[in-house]
Design an enzyme around this catalytic site. Structure first.
Site, PDB file in Angstrom:
ATOM      1  CG  HIS A 119     -12.023   5.157   2.814  1.00  0.00           C
ATOM      2  ND1 HIS A 119     -12.691   6.425   3.332  1.00  0.00           N
ATOM      3  CD2 HIS A 119     -10.698   5.309   3.161  1.00  0.00           C
ATOM      4  CE1 HIS A 119     -11.584   7.236   3.894  1.00  0.00           C
ATOM      5  NE2 HIS A 119     -10.368   6.589   3.710  1.00  0.00           N
ATOM      6  NE  ARG A 157      -7.363  13.378   2.796  1.00  0.00           N
ATOM      7  CZ  ARG A 157      -7.495  12.084   2.648  1.00  0.00           C
ATOM      8  NH1 ARG A 157      -8.438  11.751   1.738  1.00  0.00           N
ATOM      9  NH2 ARG A 157      -6.926  11.180   3.220  1.00  0.00           N
ATOM     10  CD  GLU A 186      -8.197   0.259   4.462  1.00  0.00           C
ATOM     11  OE1 GLU A 186      -7.137   0.094   5.404  1.00  0.00           O
ATOM     12  OE2 GLU A 186      -8.565   1.217   3.990  1.00  0.00           O
ATOM     13  CG  ASN A 245      -1.994   1.404   1.408  1.00  0.00           C
ATOM     14  OD1 ASN A 245      -1.713   1.977   0.715  1.00  0.00           O
ATOM     15  ND2 ASN A 245      -2.613   1.106   2.541  1.00  0.00           N
ATOM     16  NE  ARG A 303      -5.983   1.994  -0.143  1.00  0.00           N
ATOM     17  CZ  ARG A 303      -6.258   2.746   1.173  1.00  0.00           C
ATOM     18  NH1 ARG A 303      -5.116   2.699   1.948  1.00  0.00           N
ATOM     19  NH2 ARG A 303      -7.361   3.795   1.176  1.00  0.00           N
TER      20      ARG A 303
END
Ligand code: ADP
Length: 410
Positions: A187, A247, A386, A16, A99
């Site tokens: 996500h 963010r 994940e 990732n 990913r």
């Protein structure tokens, strides 16, 4: 760290690659037991390399050989692979799963990477300029280091490709949609893992009206009906929806016009503000993007940042519930969702009107089911993984590839 690990067998490596970090994991095949997880961060600057063995409970920091500080992902990955060869020398990596943040409108499932796929992913870079280049650099580095073994791309956007046109479009001239300006949602690997776990743990409820709140450094929520994503708070970019560590979350586009026309800011300066200086960090007056620091602070700005965060999560639960015309399950995951009983508690208490009855003790004890037995809406806290979803897809696709290759050799 002890080099005699006794680890042996075939394994899948998951990668990732973020802007300055590479997270990795090794899973033994075929059972997918995770044996190592780790992270190289600070690439291009002060590099750190941390590793956790499944057999040990603590994380260890590995010293870099001083001569070889990696300046980019290729150098970092090549160091990692050399380290793996020494540390786990009896492990054979048989496939690598990556990913990839953006799969555009086309990629609705994990995909075996070929030259043609890489060309198409290169073209998608403009849609996710802050993430995709690093993901693709990770793939190229792994291709160089591992030669011909299967490399699989797992997309964060893929889970949301079940949305209808109306759930994905913006009310701007239609030709923008044809150019790919639409809601993608992100996500997805986390949502896929959580919805699988939900199906195992609560098979009946998993197929009802579910909201999953992934509240980490990045944050979004998704509504699932009958196990499929029907809407998500993130849209075209990973900026939309909930406020995050740095963010902004949802914002009136008029604010961006103001920044351009009246503050004379260019796209780069605005991107810097919206991606790096907003969210919890911006609202807390620069104090921190970390929820733990804000929770511990007495500053009014820290309290206001948390108030805004909770307000936006509640607002989006309301909006997603309206789209599904009901709500049966809420799941919290991600660093904040899994670890902050205070944030979960506030959100759920203030959403009691929707049929939620929080069990304070269960919430404080960090149990999976944090709602009372009388609660009409089941509220859960589930750890996301994940990497495991990437490993699972990589095993499936690389098995298919091996079978196909064998068949074509007959
Ligand atoms: P990422 O989105 O980068 O994967 P994580 O899901 O690991 O991030 O979430 C990281 C965030 O989780 C941290 O920034 C911090 O705000 C939050 N967090 C972690 N532990 C706690 C805790 N015990 N209490 C409150 N917040 C926490």
């Amino acid at each position: 760290m002890d080099m005699q690990t006794g680890l042996h067998g075939q394994a899948i490596l998951t990668i990732n690659a973020g802007s300055s970090s590479i997270k990795f994991s090794l899973f033994l095949v075929p059972q997918l037991n995770q044996i190592i997880a780790g992270q190289i961060d600070g690439i291009g600057g002060e590099v750190r390399f941390k590793v956790k063995l499944a057999s040990k409970s603590t994380e260890e920091t590995i010293a870099w050989p001083s001569a070889s500080r990696p300046q980019n992902h290729r150098e970092a990955l090549s160091f990692l692979i050399d380290w793996l060869h020494q540390f786990a020398k009896d492990i054979e990596v048989v496939a690598v799963g990556h990913r990839v943040v953006h799969g555009g409108q086309k990629y609705s499932a994990p995909t075996l990477i070929s030259d043609e796929v890489m060309e198409e992913l290169d073209a998608l870079m403009i849609l996710a300029p802050l993430h995709e280049p690093h993901n693709l650099a990770g793939i190229r580095a792994a291709q160089e280091s591992f030669g011909g073994i299967p490399q699989i791309a797992c997309f964060d956007t893929a889970f949301h490709r079940t949305h209808s046109f109306v759930d994905d479009c913006y009310a701007i001239p239609r030709y923008f949609y044809e150019k790919g300006v639409c809601r993608y949602g992100f996500h997805g690997l986390s949502y896929e893992y959580i919805s699988d776990r939900l199906l195992q743990m609560y098979p009946k409820e998993a197929l009802k009206k579910v909201i999953i709140a992934h509240l980490g450094n990045g944050a979004s929520m998704t509504a699932l009906n009958n196990g499929h994503s029907i809407a998500s708070t993130m849209g075209f970019s990973s900026l939309d929806g909930l406020p995050m560590g740095t963010r902004c979350g949802e914002i009136d586009p008029g604010v961006l016009l103001y920044m351009m026309q009246h503050e004379g800011m260019d796209a780069g300066q605005i991107a810097q503000i919206l991606y790096q200086e907003s969210g919890l960090k911006g609202l807390s007056g620069g104090l921190s993007n970390d929820m733990r620091t804000l929770e511990e602070s007495d500053l009014p700005e820290a309290k206001e940042a948390i108030d805004y965060y909770v307000k936006e999560v509640k607002r989006e639960i309301g909006a997603l519930t309206a789209l599904m015309a009901g709500l049966d399950v809420v799941v919290f995951t991600g660093g904040i969702g899994e670890n902050s009983a205070a944030i979960r508690g506030r959100i759920l208490r203030e959403m009691a009107w929707i049929g939620i009855d929080l069990d304070e003790d269960r919430n404080l004890n960090g149990e999976v089911n944090i709602s009372s037995d009388a609660s009409r809406v089941l509220c859960l806290k589930i750890h996301t993984d994940e990497e495991r979803i990437i490993a699972r897809h990589t095993l499936e696709l690389s098995n298919n590839t091996t079978v196909k290759n064998k068949a074509s050799n007959v």
